[in-house]
Design an enzyme around this catalytic site. Structure first.
Site, short mmCIF file in Angstrom:
data_model
loop_
_atom_site.label_atom_id
_atom_site.label_comp_id
_atom_site.label_asym_id
_atom_site.label_seq_id
_atom_site.Cartn_x
_atom_site.Cartn_y
_atom_site.Cartn_z
N HIS A 9 0.81 -1.21 0.00
CA HIS A 9 0.00 0.00 0.00
C HIS A 9 0.85 1.27 0.00
O HIS A 9 0.35 2.34 0.37
CB HIS A 9 -0.92 0.00 1.22
N GLU A 14 -7.70 -12.38 4.79
CA GLU A 14 -8.38 -11.09 4.74
C GLU A 14 -9.55 -11.08 3.76
O GLU A 14 -9.94 -10.02 3.28
CB GLU A 14 -7.38 -9.99 4.37
N ASP A 42 -9.49 -5.35 5.35
CA ASP A 42 -9.92 -5.91 4.07
C ASP A 42 -10.99 -6.97 4.27
O ASP A 42 -11.89 -7.10 3.43
CB ASP A 42 -8.73 -6.48 3.30
#
Length: 259
Positions: free
Chosen positions: A41, A149, A175
């Site tokens: 990310h 996730e 997530d």
């Protein structure tokens, strides 16, 4: 001492999003066990800035774990060759995908990882280099941490966890919540999230697999709660949150002085 050798007790680390080697060094200076360096990310790639962060970790005596952008074999291998002690793999959904991850990160006979002696993980083929010793050491010390996730992971949880080679699983509540259409809460108070977390802990521990969890809020009570739930590896903060907290405090001081 490798991180694997510390996993007989609870271990503690922090996320690093900034790309700053100093953040990694500071984590090591304060005695954290590992840093979770994020390349999924952030703007970080598996290149020179990442190499500097891994070198900073080695210098400060804190284990560098790299969250790679995805599960492609080249990225997994490069992270390990740069010197990461382990890789955290996002968006793992199937047992077939997990088997491919193991194949990409373990040398034969455990996998099909490609090798080269001119890399940091092989000490650049320097004094006393031996292929058999290198491969055996890498197979033993390299940590694999898939992320749980998604609903797909939990739909195939037993088959995924039965794949040999998993050392720990990192539960990603954000997530998971987003994919289920429920509110995001890093404290994992939502009943569905807490149930998924507990299922994951039970099934991992039954197989001798460790559990990594985010700890939020960063408070002693939350640490105790998650350790009681069965957490083995806790993320107790991140550099961006610490910067935000410091700037929030600085802004409050400035406003008070101007009042």
């Amino acid at each position: 001492m490798s991180l694997r050798d510390r996993l007989d007790r609870p271990t503690f680390g922090m996320n690093v999003y900034s790309g700053a080697p100093a953040a990694v060094e500071i984590a090591g200076n304060w005695g954290l066990d590992f840093v979770f360096i994020d390349a999924e990310h952030t703007a970080l790639g598996l290149d020179l800035p990442m190499e500097r962060m891994i070198l900073a970790a080695r210098l400060a005596g804190v284990a560098p774990l790299v969250r790679v952008p995805d599960s492609t074999p080249t990225g997994l291998r490069k992270a390990l060759e740069l010197g990461a002690e382990g890789v955290i793999i996002p968006q793992v959904h199937t047992a077939a995908q997990m088997r491919e991850i193991v194949a990409a990160t373990k040398f034969p006979p455990l996998g099909r990882r490609g090798g080269d002696s001119s890399v940091r993980s092989a000490n650049y083929g320097g004094p006393g280099f031996d292929w058999a010793e290198y491969a055996a050491r890498a197979n033993h010390e390299t940590l694999l941490l898939p992320m749980a996730e998604s609903p797909e992971f939990f739909a195939e949880i037993d088959a995924i966890l039965d794949v040999p080679g998993i050392d720990a699983v990192h539960f990603g509540p954000a997530d998971y919540s987003l994919s289920c259409g429920i509110p995001v809460d890093y404290a994992m108070r939502h009943p569905q999230v807490r149930e998924a977390m507990r299922e994951l802990i039970a099934k991992c521990h039954a197989r001798g697999i460790k559990i990594m969890l985010p700890c939020f809020p960063y408070e002693a009570a939350q640490v105790s709660e998650l350790l009681d739930e069965g957490a083995d590896m806790l993320l107790v903060g991140n550099d961006m949150a610490f910067l935000n907290a410091g700037c929030r405090n600085a802004t409050a001081l400035a406003k008070g002085a101007r009042a």
